[in-house]
Design an enzyme around this catalytic site. Structure first.
Site, PDB file in Angstrom:
ATOM      1  N   CYS A  61      21.666  21.675 -18.195  1.00 40.56           N
ATOM      2  CA  CYS A  61      21.000  20.915 -19.259  1.00 40.56           C
ATOM      3  C   CYS A  61      21.742  19.592 -19.497  1.00 40.56           C
ATOM      4  CB  CYS A  61      20.839  21.759 -20.521  1.00 40.56           C
ATOM      5  SG  CYS A  61      19.604  21.049 -21.662  1.00 40.56           S
TER       6      CYS A  61
ATOM      7  N   HIS B 140      17.501  25.729 -18.304  1.00 38.23           N
ATOM      8  CA  HIS B 140      18.530  26.705 -18.639  1.00 38.23           C
ATOM      9  C   HIS B 140      18.347  27.959 -17.782  1.00 38.23           C
ATOM     10  CE1 HIS B 140      20.393  24.937 -22.258  1.00 38.23           C
ATOM     11  NE2 HIS B 140      19.208  24.409 -22.475  1.00 38.23           N
TER      12      HIS B 140
ATOM     13  N   GLU C 215      20.229  30.477 -17.693  1.00 37.45           N
ATOM     14  CA  GLU C 215      20.635  31.650 -18.481  1.00 37.45           C
ATOM     15  C   GLU C 215      19.536  32.095 -19.445  1.00 37.45           C
ATOM     16  OE1 GLU C 215      21.761  28.264 -21.225  1.00 37.45           O
ATOM     17  OE2 GLU C 215      21.533  28.586 -19.063  1.00 37.45           O
TER      18      GLU C 215
END
EC number: 4.3.2.10
Length: 213
Positions: free
Chosen positions: A83, A192, A194
């Site tokens: 990011c 992202h 994750e």
């Protein structure tokens, strides 16, 4: 140190725990720290980032993160930016008329997206180039984005002197922007991983596995 020893760089940016947990699930031994030597020595370094470009650069410089990144890359040691952690790898960022110098690992400007609805928030497909190791097996999947700024023009030209980076693109509201870059030891994603479910987990697994390749 175990194989696939990863440091998530702690420099005051938010949402670090989810990155730590996702990397652990991907098979890495993970430590969250801002320690210069630890970040320099780990098999892999992850630089997350949320919020404003200028604030992230200030935080990064406070732990000498820009120097850590530069020294790791000079030694061919892997770094992954996520990011705003990807954005700060470019030459400069422009937010609200304020220009901030980035790490300048790649030329380019991080600027506001030119789309009818900003921020770009949600799941999006990406255009992956042939030969991508990062996206192996998840080229057609969707990833989770949340950002108002991006790199809308890739300006690095290698003229075949060195291997050209692999650049992945995405589109929001008719505006194209860089979604990921693979450039030797330096990789980065605007989205992202994750927060991107199984697809993001597979991408992180690909990166962690590459550390011991």
């Amino acid at each position: 140190m175990s194989t696939n020893d990863v440091v998530v760089l702690d420099y005051g940016s938010g949402n670090l725990r989810s990155a730590v947990r996702a990397l652990e699930r991907a098979g890495a031994h993970v430590e969250l720290t801002g320690d210069f030597d630890r970040a320099l020595e780990a098999d892999g370094l992850v630089v997350p980032g949320v919020g404003a470009f200028a604030a992230c650069m200030a935080g990064l410089r406070s732990v000498k993160g820009d120097r850590i990144i530069g020294r790791r890359l000079a030694g061919g040691r892997p770094v992954l930016g996520i990011c705003v952690g990807m954005q700060i790898l470019f030459g400069r960022g422009v937010e609200h008329g304020v220009e901030t110098e980035g790490c300048d690992e790649w030329p380019g400007v991080v600027e506001r997206l030119q789309a009818p609805v900003v921020p770009h928030m949600g799941w999006n497909t990406v255009e992956v180039p042939e030969g991508s190791a990062l996206f192996a097996g998840v080229e057609a999947e969707r990833f989770y984005f949340v950002h108002s700024y991006g790199v809308r023009d890739w300006t690095l030209r290698t003229n075949d002197r060195t291997r050209a980076p692999l650049v992945t693109w995405a589109e929001h509201g008719g505006d194209r922007f860089v979604a990921a870059v693979e450039n030797g030891p330096l990789s980065a994603t605007q989205f992202h991983p994750e927060k991107s479910g199984d697809a993001g987990a597979a991408l992180l697994h690909n990166w962690v596995r590459s550390l011991s390749a």
